[in-house]
Design a protein around this motif. Structure first.
Motif, PDB file in Angstrom:
ATOM      1  N   GLU A 188       0.817  -1.219   0.000  1.00  0.00           N
ATOM      2  CA  GLU A 188       0.000   0.000   0.000  1.00  0.00           C
ATOM      3  C   GLU A 188       0.848   1.265   0.000  1.00  0.00           C
ATOM      4  O   GLU A 188       0.475   2.272  -0.576  1.00  0.00           O
ATOM      5  CB  GLU A 188      -0.921   0.014   1.224  1.00  0.00           C
ATOM      6  N   VAL A 189       1.996   1.226   0.700  1.00  0.00           N
ATOM      7  CA  VAL A 189       2.816   2.437   0.778  1.00  0.00           C
ATOM      8  C   VAL A 189       3.970   2.434  -0.224  1.00  0.00           C
ATOM      9  O   VAL A 189       4.910   3.236  -0.094  1.00  0.00           O
ATOM     10  CB  VAL A 189       3.349   2.680   2.212  1.00  0.00           C
ATOM     11  N   ASN A 190       3.901   1.550  -1.209  1.00  0.00           N
ATOM     12  CA  ASN A 190       4.896   1.506  -2.285  1.00  0.00           C
ATOM     13  C   ASN A 190       6.321   1.296  -1.781  1.00  0.00           C
ATOM     14  O   ASN A 190       7.261   1.884  -2.293  1.00  0.00           O
ATOM     15  CB  ASN A 190       4.856   2.805  -3.119  1.00  0.00           C
TER      16      ASN A 190
HETATM   17  C1  LIG Z   1       1.763   4.193  -4.688  1.00  0.00           C
HETATM   18  O1  LIG Z   1       1.902   4.216  -6.099  1.00  0.00           O
HETATM   19  C2  LIG Z   1       0.681   4.313  -6.789  1.00  0.00           C
HETATM   20  C3  LIG Z   1       0.948   4.184  -8.275  1.00  0.00           C
HETATM   21  O2  LIG Z   1       2.298   4.310  -8.588  1.00  0.00           O
HETATM   22  C4  LIG Z   1       0.000   5.642  -6.421  1.00  0.00           C
HETATM   23  O3  LIG Z   1      -1.231   5.740  -7.085  1.00  0.00           O
HETATM   24  C5  LIG Z   1      -0.213   5.695  -4.928  1.00  0.00           C
HETATM   25  O4  LIG Z   1      -0.754   6.951  -4.550  1.00  0.00           O
HETATM   26  C6  LIG Z   1       1.089   5.479  -4.190  1.00  0.00           C
HETATM   27  N1  LIG Z   1       0.804   5.394  -2.754  1.00  0.00           N
HETATM   28  C7  LIG Z   1       1.550   5.985  -1.852  1.00  0.00           C
HETATM   29  C8  LIG Z   1       1.101   5.818  -0.436  1.00  0.00           C
HETATM   30  O5  LIG Z   1       2.544   6.623  -2.119  1.00  0.00           O
END
Ligand SMILES: *[C@@H]1O[C@H](CO)[C@@H](O)[C@H](O)[C@H]1NC(C)=O
Ligand SMILES: *[C@@H]1O[C@H](CO)[C@@H](O)[C@H](O)[C@H]1NC(C)=O
Ligand SMILES: *[C@@H]1O[C@H](CO)[C@@H](O)[C@H](O)[C@H]1NC(C)=O
Ligand SMILES: *[C@@H]1O[C@H](CO)[C@@H](O)[C@H](O)[C@H]1NC(C)=O
Ligand SMILES: *[C@@H]1O[C@H](CO)[C@@H](O)[C@H](O)[C@H]1NC(C)=O
Length: 418
Positions: A258-260
């Protein structure tokens, strides 16, 4: 291929019986988690020593730090291991982190975990089955020698293998006795939503299986009996086995998604280096950029059901025949990548014809998080790890109740002639 006119109808009803009603499963699972809940309440809730140094009695260790990523499987371990092997030079130069193995992502399995299980627990596994004792000994010597040299020359060393999940107290003791006594050991363990974790393992196993289980019987077969701490959930049991560690760092795989943050970035930037603020951000971005995307792709879940239903269909046809000697045999078995490569028509969920049918049959998608609520709650409250914000994805399986004759015909077509 000709079929008795009543066969389809007959097959349909027999299959309804073969299908284990999910309701039965739900109640089994609910019962067992209920009683685990009660045990937990009786035992009291004061078991939250995971994120902090566990053994306050022993003096703080002074030697090099060894970070052991213990998996489990199906939480992106292969990607993490490939990242570590591929970028070991960069990790050393840029971040002062040494990788305690080399050659291949699975080197720790081959050179440390399974050789130790062989000598320590007397376990013959598929990794050491065909090797002479001498060979296994040599592997262990190579694996531990490399690790030792890293521990001698670096303050921070990482190891990674999902097969550490198979270690019990005894194996961990053996492992400890083989490395520098002053090493500070930290375990990093990932948690994945139980429903999708089980589905991922079901799917992984079915790749090589021409008589796979249904999802519900797979779930039922994975129910463990309670361990000494009264936990029957696999992921809770793993936490228990890690109790002897100086420190355990638990993290949710679903939260990281979720937090990439890739698993590799968490392992390096959080667990190993403990970075914060701008340094952490820079570390995470550069590790994320270098780590491989997951490529261990599994077939659609409905394809597993197609194999299973095709097998039932085939057996019905056999049952209808007076003389079965003309039926081609159903290939029961579990195979390997190599075997399937040489026999691409083998009936498993990776067979393209099977996948094609899976796309054309009705499926039902359900969310199984509720089945595992109590274990999940327990895992997060014991570890204090950050929770994912969203529930897990639905799991879609063949909806046999909605099948029409045309769907059975599709299934019948891919079964061996009979
Ligand atoms: C994670 O990445 C996605 C797509 O790259 C993006 O839509 C999302 O907002 C990002 N989430 C965070 C928590 O950074
Ligand atoms: C590591 O250092 C110890 C002494 O501290 C030494 O006995 C051992 O041989 C060294 N091992 C390797 C592989 O360098
Ligand atoms: C062995 O493992 C269990 C957890 O499975 C743990 O509670 C126990 O303390 C361990 N025993 C020793 C001697 O470390
Ligand atoms: C990793 O460390 C960063 C920086 O301290 C923090 O913001 C982040 O929440 C940590 N990640 C996890 C999963 O704990
Ligand atoms: C079954 O069929 C095979 C060949 O099709 C034949 O050789 C065999 O005798 C038959 N068996 C019976 C019991 O009819």
């Amino acid at each position: 291929m000709c079929l008795h006119p009543y066969a389809l109808t007959w097959a349909f009803f027999v299959m309804l019986f073969i299908f284990e009603p999910l309701a039965k499963l739900v109640s089994t699972v609910a019962r067992s988690t209920d009683s685990a809940d009660k045990r937990e309440q009786r035992a009291g809730a004061g078991l939250s020593s995971f994120a902090s140094p566990a053994s306050s009695s022993s003096a703080p260790c002074k030697g090099p730090k060894l970070i052991i990523h213990v998996g489990p499987q199906k939480t992106g371990t292969t990607a993490i291991q490939e990242f570590l092997v591929k970028t070991s030079g960069w990790l050393q130069e840029q971040w002062g982190v040494s990788v305690g193995f080399h050659g291949s992502g699975k080197a720790v399995v081959e050179y440390i975990v399974h050789p130790l299980m062989y000598f320590c627990n007397g376990k013959r596994t598929r990794w050491n089955l065909r090797l002479s004792e001498e060979k296994v000994k040599q592997k262990l010597k190579d694996g531990l020698g490399f690790l030792q040299s890293k521990l001698n020359s670096s303050q921070l060393v990482v190891l990674s293998s999902e097969d550490f999940q198979k270690f019990d107290n005894k194996s961990w003791q053996c492992f400890r006795s083989e490395i520098r006594a002053d090493t500070c050991q930290t375990a990093v363990v990932l948690h994945r939503s139980s429903a999708t974790w089980i589905a991922a393992r079901w799917s992984q196993g079915s790749k090589y299986d021409s008589s796979p289980k249904s999802f519900s019987s797979y779930v039922a077969s994975k129910m463990e009996s309670a361990d000494a701490h009264g936990d029957s959930d696999k992921q809770l049991q793993q936490l228990n086995r890690l109790r002897p560690f100086d420190r355990v760092i638990p993290v949710s795989y679903d939260y990281l998604k979720e937090v990439n943050c890739s698993g590799a970035a968490f392992l390096i930037c959080n667990a190993s280096l403990g970075l914060t603020g701008k340094n952490w951000l820079q570390c995470r971005n550069s590790v994320n950029g270098r780590s491989s995307k997951l490529r261990n792709k599994s077939p659609p879940h409905a394809a597993i059901d197609v194999v299973r239903l095709a097998r039932h269909f085939y057996e019905m046809k056999q049952a209808m025949r007076k003389n079965v000697s003309r039926c081609k045999p159903w290939p029961i078995g579990k195979w390997s990548d190599g075997y399937l490569f040489r026999h691409p028509d083998m009936m498993t969920s990776t067979n393209p014809a099977v996948i094609q049918v899976a796309k054309q049959i009705p499926v039902k998608c359900e969310n199984f998080d509720g089945l595992f609520r109590s274990e999940t709650q327990k895992w997060f409250s014991r570890t204090g790890a950050k929770r994912p914000r969203y529930g897990s994805k639905d799991i879609c399986t063949a909806d046999v109740a909605s099948f029409e004759a045309k769907h059975w015909r599709l299934i019948g077509k891919i079964a061996p002639d009979c």
